[in-house]
Design a protein around this motif. Structure first.
Motif, short mmCIF file in Angstrom:
data_model
loop_
_atom_site.label_atom_id
_atom_site.label_comp_id
_atom_site.label_asym_id
_atom_site.label_seq_id
_atom_site.Cartn_x
_atom_site.Cartn_y
_atom_site.Cartn_z
N ARG A 1 -79.05 35.01 58.33
CA ARG A 1 -80.20 34.62 57.52
C ARG A 1 -81.50 35.07 58.17
NH1 ARG A 1 -77.91 29.87 58.39
NH2 ARG A 1 -79.86 29.01 59.15
N SER A 2 -82.48 35.36 57.34
CA SER A 2 -83.80 35.72 57.85
C SER A 2 -84.85 35.19 56.88
CB SER A 2 -83.92 37.24 57.98
OG SER A 2 -83.92 37.85 56.72
N VAL A 3 -86.08 35.16 57.36
CA VAL A 3 -87.21 34.72 56.55
C VAL A 3 -88.31 35.76 56.70
CG1 VAL A 3 -86.65 32.26 56.75
CG2 VAL A 3 -88.20 33.32 58.42
N LYS A 4 -89.24 35.75 55.74
CA LYS A 4 -90.40 36.64 55.81
C LYS A 4 -91.63 35.80 56.08
CE LYS A 4 -90.94 40.44 54.08
NZ LYS A 4 -91.09 41.83 54.42
N GLN A 5 -92.47 36.26 57.00
CA GLN A 5 -93.77 35.66 57.27
C GLN A 5 -94.75 36.81 57.18
OE1 GLN A 5 -94.98 32.51 57.78
NE2 GLN A 5 -96.95 33.52 57.81
N GLY A 6 -95.43 36.89 56.05
CA GLY A 6 -96.28 38.05 55.82
C GLY A 6 -95.39 39.28 55.70
N ARG A 7 -95.67 40.29 56.52
CA ARG A 7 -94.85 41.50 56.50
C ARG A 7 -93.71 41.44 57.51
NH1 ARG A 7 -98.51 46.47 57.26
NH2 ARG A 7 -96.51 47.48 56.98
N ALA A 8 -93.72 40.43 58.37
CA ALA A 8 -92.71 40.33 59.43
C ALA A 8 -91.44 39.65 58.93
CB ALA A 8 -93.27 39.55 60.61
N ARG A 9 -90.30 40.21 59.29
CA ARG A 9 -89.01 39.56 59.04
C ARG A 9 -88.62 38.85 60.33
NH1 ARG A 9 -85.82 38.95 55.14
NH2 ARG A 9 -86.79 40.62 53.96
N LEU A 10 -88.32 37.57 60.21
CA LEU A 10 -87.99 36.74 61.36
C LEU A 10 -86.62 36.11 61.18
CD1 LEU A 10 -91.46 34.99 61.58
CD2 LEU A 10 -90.65 36.85 63.04
N ILE A 11 -85.96 35.88 62.30
CA ILE A 11 -84.63 35.27 62.28
C ILE A 11 -84.77 33.86 62.87
CG2 ILE A 11 -82.23 35.49 63.02
CD1 ILE A 11 -83.21 37.91 61.43
N PRO A 12 -84.44 32.83 62.07
CA PRO A 12 -84.49 31.47 62.62
C PRO A 12 -83.47 31.28 63.74
CG PRO A 12 -84.42 31.44 60.22
CD PRO A 12 -84.13 32.84 60.64
N ALA A 13 -83.82 30.49 64.74
CA ALA A 13 -82.91 30.22 65.85
C ALA A 13 -81.58 29.67 65.33
CB ALA A 13 -83.56 29.24 66.83
N GLN A 14 -81.63 28.80 64.33
CA GLN A 14 -80.40 28.23 63.77
C GLN A 14 -79.53 29.31 63.14
OE1 GLN A 14 -79.28 24.97 64.11
NE2 GLN A 14 -77.42 25.96 63.39
N ALA A 15 -80.16 30.32 62.52
CA ALA A 15 -79.41 31.41 61.91
C ALA A 15 -78.66 32.21 62.96
CB ALA A 15 -80.34 32.30 61.11
N ILE A 16 -79.27 32.37 64.14
CA ILE A 16 -78.59 33.08 65.23
C ILE A 16 -77.38 32.27 65.70
CG2 ILE A 16 -78.82 33.86 67.62
CD1 ILE A 16 -81.75 34.63 66.86
N SER A 17 -77.57 30.96 65.87
CA SER A 17 -76.46 30.09 66.27
C SER A 17 -75.35 30.11 65.22
CB SER A 17 -76.94 28.65 66.46
OG SER A 17 -77.87 28.60 67.51
N ASP A 18 -75.73 30.04 63.96
CA ASP A 18 -74.73 30.05 62.88
C ASP A 18 -73.96 31.37 62.86
OD1 ASP A 18 -75.64 27.54 62.15
OD2 ASP A 18 -76.77 28.25 60.41
N TYR A 19 -74.66 32.47 63.10
CA TYR A 19 -74.02 33.79 63.09
C TYR A 19 -73.03 33.90 64.25
CZ TYR A 19 -73.32 38.80 63.11
OH TYR A 19 -72.75 40.04 63.08
N VAL A 20 -73.41 33.42 65.43
CA VAL A 20 -72.49 33.44 66.57
C VAL A 20 -71.26 32.60 66.26
CG1 VAL A 20 -72.20 32.75 69.00
CG2 VAL A 20 -74.28 33.94 68.26
N GLN A 21 -71.45 31.44 65.65
CA GLN A 21 -70.31 30.59 65.28
C GLN A 21 -69.42 31.29 64.25
OE1 GLN A 21 -69.53 27.60 66.86
NE2 GLN A 21 -67.62 28.06 65.82
N LEU A 22 -70.02 31.99 63.31
CA LEU A 22 -69.26 32.76 62.32
C LEU A 22 -68.38 33.79 63.02
CD1 LEU A 22 -68.75 33.65 59.32
CD2 LEU A 22 -70.67 35.22 59.65
N LEU A 23 -68.95 34.49 64.00
CA LEU A 23 -68.17 35.49 64.74
C LEU A 23 -67.02 34.84 65.51
CD1 LEU A 23 -71.00 37.79 66.11
CD2 LEU A 23 -69.52 38.20 64.15
N ILE A 24 -67.28 33.69 66.11
CA ILE A 24 -66.23 32.96 66.83
C ILE A 24 -65.13 32.55 65.88
CG2 ILE A 24 -65.72 30.80 68.06
CD1 ILE A 24 -68.57 31.10 69.32
N ASN A 25 -65.50 31.99 64.72
CA ASN A 25 -64.51 31.56 63.74
C ASN A 25 -63.68 32.74 63.25
OD1 ASN A 25 -65.55 29.00 63.98
ND2 ASN A 25 -66.70 29.06 62.08
N GLU A 26 -64.32 33.87 62.98
CA GLU A 26 -63.59 35.06 62.52
C GLU A 26 -62.65 35.56 63.61
OE1 GLU A 26 -66.83 36.84 59.35
OE2 GLU A 26 -66.65 37.80 61.31
#
Length: 72
Positions: free
Chosen positions: A38-63
């Motif tokens: 997951r990511s969000v936009k703030q103006g022109r910047a695309r940012l990744i929430p800290a929780q999204a990074i944690s969720d993605y790592v957990q997704l990789l572990i589960n897979e």
């Protein structure tokens, strides 16, 4: 006098997420497009929430667990 703790970061720039996840820019954007990171936009910047990074790592572990379970 105690110094208050620095709050944990909540949003990371793409370059920071690249370092945290050890992935290239193109792979990060591919995972965002696929809906796996997951990511969000703030103006022109695309940012990744800290929780999204944690969720993605957990997704990789589960897979990984599913894949190793299938191999057994």
């Amino acid at each position: 006098m105690d110094t208050p703790p620095v709050p944990e970061r909540q949003l990371y720039r793409i370059t920071e997420a690249m370092r945290l996840l050890s992935m290239s820019r193109s792979v990060i954007y591919e995972q965002i497009r696929a809906g796996r990171l997951r990511s969000v936009k703030q103006g022109r910047a695309r940012l990744i929430p800290a929780q999204a990074i944690s969720d993605y790592v957990q997704l990789l572990i589960n897979e990984s667990e599913v894949m190793s379970g299938e191999a057994a």
